[in-house]
Scaffold this motif. Structure first.
Motif, PDB file in Angstrom:
ATOM      1  N   GLU A 179       0.834  -1.215   0.000  1.00 11.52           N
ATOM      2  CA  GLU A 179       0.000   0.000   0.000  1.00 11.52           C
ATOM      3  C   GLU A 179       0.862   1.256   0.000  1.00 11.52           C
ATOM      4  OE1 GLU A 179      -3.354   0.502   0.125  1.00 11.52           O
ATOM      5  OE2 GLU A 179      -3.848  -1.631  -0.066  1.00 11.52           O
TER       6      GLU A 179
ATOM      7  N   ALA B 234       1.163   4.355  -2.570  1.00 12.43           N
ATOM      8  CA  ALA B 234       0.937   5.744  -2.136  1.00 12.43           C
ATOM      9  C   ALA B 234       2.153   6.614  -2.445  1.00 12.43           C
ATOM     10  CB  ALA B 234       0.623   5.776  -0.638  1.00 12.43           C
ATOM     11  N   ARG B 235       3.346   6.072  -2.248  1.00 17.48           N
ATOM     12  CA  ARG B 235       4.552   6.876  -2.525  1.00 17.48           C
ATOM     13  C   ARG B 235       4.737   7.096  -4.022  1.00 17.48           C
ATOM     14  NH1 ARG B 235       7.174   7.918   2.004  1.00 17.48           N
ATOM     15  NH2 ARG B 235       6.834   6.490   3.754  1.00 17.48           N
TER      16      ARG B 235
ATOM     17  N   SER C 211       2.263   9.701  -4.997  1.00 22.40           N
ATOM     18  CA  SER C 211       2.214  10.781  -4.010  1.00 22.40           C
ATOM     19  C   SER C 211       1.727  12.100  -4.633  1.00 22.40           C
ATOM     20  CB  SER C 211       3.632  10.952  -3.456  1.00 22.40           C
ATOM     21  OG  SER C 211       3.732  12.154  -2.750  1.00 22.40           O
TER      22      SER C 211
ATOM     23  N   PHE D 240      -4.167  10.399  -3.731  1.00 21.30           N
ATOM     24  CA  PHE D 240      -3.088  10.009  -2.819  1.00 21.30           C
ATOM     25  C   PHE D 240      -2.522  11.228  -2.101  1.00 21.30           C
ATOM     26  CE2 PHE D 240      -3.241   6.561  -5.900  1.00 21.30           C
ATOM     27  CZ  PHE D 240      -3.219   5.449  -5.067  1.00 21.30           C
TER      28      PHE D 240
ATOM     29  N   MET E  79       3.414  12.227   0.000  1.00 21.17           N
ATOM     30  CA  MET E  79       4.182  11.329   0.861  1.00 21.17           C
ATOM     31  C   MET E  79       5.665  11.701   0.933  1.00 21.17           C
ATOM     32  SD  MET E  79       2.101   9.084   2.115  1.00 21.17           S
ATOM     33  CE  MET E  79       3.100   7.685   2.638  1.00 21.17           C
TER      34      MET E  79
END
Ligand code: FDA
Ligand code: COM
Length: 522
Positions: free
Chosen positions: A99, A103-104, A107, A112, A115
């Motif tokens: 996950e 998300a990164r 980002s 999202f 991050m």
């Protein structure tokens, strides 16, 4: 020891959870949990010592066959290390890694959050797991008692008296046979400083982490546990250094697959140092880890850190059985030696699960338990796993069965390969493979969308190996392995019905080639 008799109560799953939580908080000082039928006058066919996957499945099977068993565990629940400190937390952390990589990667785009520079709190995840694990524990007790009619004594250590007698909570039980299912424990590292606060293994990490580690995590080891936990630490946003004594992930049999996996780990920023040897771990004035010192092929290395994770493999818990019964063990690994009927060197004593050594996996624990039960109930059985489908997690799920391409070429003169992405001038930067959990990558970062390969003996047209990096293929591999064992050909595979888009793409890709008399690579 005092006893709590579970016999005349039917606890709900929620009530079991409360009971187990209380017992765990009191760490072995609370009463033993007895579920032993006072009205059954039959002798026990066996006592399973250790109620992990091996002891619990063996118990269920023996009971289902009409026998009588007792299973004893020092923990207040059945199911053993899998739900407590092994598979289940591993899958929680691996899910977080997947996950967080997503998300990164995205980002600040779509929905999202940004991050960049964000370090995720990892103690929060450990605490979440520690609170959540009693749920699965409770299901195990409920199912074992109410649905499987297993007799058990929990929350008290067993002491082996002889090959027919076991003592628990001040009572002695006798049986026709014993089954040892005592499991394994993390291997220690024999260097100064391993006992400092901040040095963890897979058990102490979930039991005792009581601070939020700083920005650097050092992982020692290069196989499943080391990589699975290392990828999680990395995904939380920490600098993660992996010190590997020999080679990282030697167990992945296909070289292209292994390269894809390791390159993606490096893309995520994991620093991998192979040929490294830890020399010592140094502490600060409060006895907490401050620095790790290692020898590497490029010279000495010092890393400042307050968090070291040891992922070095496991040692079977055979000592008590050796002492009490004199069972023979493997001098190198400490595993209890068994024959193909799971019999130890001592008459009437069987051994199962991690205690008998590699592969230390759930399928082997559970199956060896049931095979021992069948042997005890008089069936002629034989069980020795020599080959199996396998998997591990990085930020991805990596699954394989059979031969890697190089090994297949040694054994067969006409090896044909189907792979995705194909060999092509754009390399990995193309929009396939695509399927569940990699669709966004396939559209926006194709290099991250996975890798897969089928290895075929072109002469017999049989599948001899399959390899997958992505998500969701593990389930298929369980069944594909059986078909491959039965001689599955590219033609049969290509004639199956795919549920497109599907994680492995193997069916439709095989169909593209199955019309060829002389198979060619794809
Ligand atoms: P297990 O350790 O479960 O049971 C032994 C039991 O004996 C314990 O419950 C213990 O309390 C009890 N015991 C010991 N001494 C006793 C005594 N004197 N008296 C009473 N009881 C005693 N596998 C897989 O297939 N998929 C996966 O994803 C993973 N993931 C994974 C992650 C990590 C970090 C690890 C370390 C391992 C895995 N595994 C795995 C492997 C899997 O966890 C393992 O193979 C099984 O849990 C082994 O089951 P056993 O029943 O053999 O031992
Ligand atoms: C699963 C534990 S977490 S067991 O194998 O069902 O006993």
């Amino acid at each position: 020891g005092t006893i709590w008799d579970a016999r005349n109560t039917s606890l709900t799953i929620d009530q079991w959870a409360v009971k187990i939580e209380e017992a765990l908080e009191q760490a072995g000082r609370s009463e033993a949990i007895f579920n032993v039928d006072p009205n059954d006058n039959r002798e026990f066919d066996t006592i399973f010592i250790g109620g992990g996957a091996a002891g619990r499945f063996g118990s269920a099977y023996l009971r289902a066959m009409g026998g009588r068993q007792l299973v004893i565990d020092r923990w207040p629940f059945l199911g053993g290390s899998c739900p407590h400190n092994a598979c289940v937390p591993h899958h929680v952390f691996s899910e977080c890694a997947a996950e967080l990589m997503l998300a990164r990667t995205f980002s600040g785009r779509f929905w999202f959050p940004k991050m960049d520079g964000v370090t995720v709190n990892m103690k929060e995840i450990v605490d979440l797991f520690r609170r959540g694990r009693t749920g699965p524990h409770a299901v195990m007790n409920y199912q074992s008692k109410e649905q499987l009619d297993i007799e058990f004594v929990l929350n008290a250590p067993a002491r082996i008296i002889d090959a027919h007698t076991v003592e628990v909570a001040g009572r002695r039980f006798k049986a026709r046979t014993l089954v040892l299912g005592l499991g394994a424990r993390p291997q220690r590292l024999a260097v100064p400083g391993v006992d400092l606060k901040g040095v963890y293994d897979y058990t102490s990490f979930v039991e005792t982490l009581d601070y939020e580690p700083g920005n650097t995590a050092v992982v020692v080891g290069g196989s499943k546990t080391a990589v699975e936990y290392g990828c999680f630490f990395n995904a939380t946003g920490r600098r993660t250094v992996m010190l590997v004594r020999s080679q990282l992930l030697k167990l992945i049999p296909d070289a292209d697959t292994r390269t894809y996996v390791i390159d993606r780990m490096r893309d995520q920023g994991i620093e991998i140092i192979e040929g490294a040897e830890v020399v010592r771990i140094e502490g600060d004035s409060r006895g907490r880890v401050a620095k790790l010192v290692a020898k590497t092929p490029n010279g000495p290395l010092e890393i400042k850190t307050d968090f070291v994770f040891l992922g070095l493999g496991e040692t079977p818990n055979s000592e008590a059985a050796v002492e009490a019964l004199g069972v023979k063990t493997d001098p190198k690994t400490g595993a209890v030696l068994v024959d193909d009927s799971l019999r130890t060197s001592v008459p009437n004593v069987y051994a199962v699960g991690d205690l008998i050594g590699a592969p230390m996996e759930m399928f082997k624990a559970r199956k060896s338990g049931t095979y021992a039960a069948r042997a005890i109930m008089g069936q002629a059985i034989s069980y020795r796993p020599t080959d199996w489908p396998d998997f591990l997690h990085t930020h991805y799920e990596v699954t394989w069965l059979g031969l890697g391409e190089d090994e297949a070429r040694k054994r067969y003169r006409n090896v044909v390969v189907i792979r995705m992405p194909p060999h092509n001038p754009n390399g990995l930067d193309i929009g396939l493979p695509a399927s569940d959990r990699v669709m966004l990558y396939a559209m926006a970062k194709p290099r991250m969308s996975g890798f897969q390969k089928l290895v075929i003996d072109g002469d017999s047209r049989r599948i001899v190996g399959a390899h997958h990096v992505g998500y969701g293929a593990r389930d298929a591999f369980q069944y594909l392995y059986v078909l491959v064992k039965q001689g599955l050909t590219i033609d049969q595979l290509g004639d199956m019905d795919e549920l497109f888009l599907n994680p492995t793409h193997f069916i439709q890709l095989s169909r593209l080639r199955a019309g060829q008399k002389e198979l060619r690579d794809l």
